[in-house]
Scaffold this motif. Structure first.
Motif, short mmCIF file in Angstrom:
data_model
loop_
_atom_site.label_atom_id
_atom_site.label_comp_id
_atom_site.label_asym_id
_atom_site.label_seq_id
_atom_site.Cartn_x
_atom_site.Cartn_y
_atom_site.Cartn_z
N HIS A 199 0.85 -1.18 0.00
CA HIS A 199 0.00 0.00 0.00
C HIS A 199 0.89 1.24 0.00
O HIS A 199 1.87 1.30 0.73
N PRO A 200 0.55 2.22 -0.82
CA PRO A 200 1.36 3.43 -0.81
C PRO A 200 1.19 4.17 0.50
O PRO A 200 0.16 4.09 1.16
N ALA A 201 2.22 4.86 0.86
CA ALA A 201 2.19 5.62 2.10
C ALA A 201 1.17 6.75 1.98
O ALA A 201 1.04 7.38 0.93
N VAL A 202 0.43 6.95 3.04
CA VAL A 202 -0.57 8.02 3.04
C VAL A 202 0.16 9.35 3.18
O VAL A 202 0.94 9.54 4.12
N PRO A 203 -0.05 10.25 2.22
CA PRO A 203 0.67 11.53 2.34
C PRO A 203 0.13 12.33 3.52
O PRO A 203 -1.05 12.27 3.85
N GLN A 204 1.01 13.03 4.14
CA GLN A 204 0.63 13.86 5.27
C GLN A 204 -0.19 15.05 4.77
O GLN A 204 0.14 15.65 3.76
N GLN A 205 -1.24 15.32 5.47
CA GLN A 205 -2.08 16.46 5.10
C GLN A 205 -1.33 17.74 5.47
O GLN A 205 -0.85 17.88 6.60
N PRO A 206 -1.23 18.65 4.51
CA PRO A 206 -0.54 19.89 4.85
C PRO A 206 -1.37 20.71 5.82
O PRO A 206 -2.60 20.76 5.73
N THR A 207 -0.72 21.29 6.74
CA THR A 207 -1.43 22.13 7.70
C THR A 207 -1.60 23.51 7.09
O THR A 207 -0.66 24.10 6.55
N VAL A 208 -2.81 23.97 7.14
CA VAL A 208 -3.13 25.28 6.58
C VAL A 208 -3.13 26.29 7.71
O VAL A 208 -3.86 26.14 8.69
N VAL A 209 -2.31 27.25 7.56
CA VAL A 209 -2.22 28.30 8.57
C VAL A 209 -2.98 29.51 8.04
O VAL A 209 -2.66 30.06 6.99
#
Length: 143
Positions: free
Chosen positions: A46-56
């Motif tokens: 399974h491909p690694a789940v990309p980290q959700q970018p934090t929106v500032v």
């Protein structure tokens, strides 16, 4: 007539399963079907789940207290009211036009009905009975 000699077609051989094998020369050994080399079993990861970018979200910049734009608000309200009044006027005009056209159609229909009724009854409204005898007796009681 054509006297050109054509080459003989190549013999067609068939495998045990019934598949045709076309050969251009006689076979020296029995035909063998091609078999691909065994492939290694695929490994599924399974491909690694990309980290959700934090929106500032930046904080709003402090604004200097300014004047209330009341003239702009009044103008916007007046334009809005004018547009609403114009739209209502167009709607009422359309309703009046539709009503008058329906009234005109109803009047034309009533006139056509009356015209057809008088023609079918034969004239003066007697229900088709013909002429009516009218006797009028006038007596003068004053004299």
């Amino acid at each position: 007539m054509d006297h050109v000699s054509y080459p003989q077609p190549a013999p067609v051989l068939y495998t045990a399963e019934g598949q045709p094998l076309y050969a251009t020369a006689p076979l020296t050994a029995p035909p063998a079907l091609y078999q691909a080399p065994p492939q290694p079993a695929p490994v599924y990861t399974h491909p690694a789940v990309p980290q959700q970018p934090t929106v500032v979200i930046p904080a709003p910049a402090p604004t200097a207290p300014g004047r209330d734009p009341w003239p702009a608000r009044l103008a916007a309200g007046g334009i809005g009211l004018g547009a609403a009044g114009l739209g209502i006027g167009y709607a009422l005009n359309a309703i009046a036009a539709a009503g008058s056209s329906l009234g005109g159609l109803a009047a034309i229909g009533a006139g056509a009905y009356c015209l057809a009724k008088t023609r079918s009854t034969g004239g003066g409204g007697g229900g088709g009975q013909g002429a009516v005898n009218v006797h009028v007796n006038i007596t003068n009681r004053n004299g």
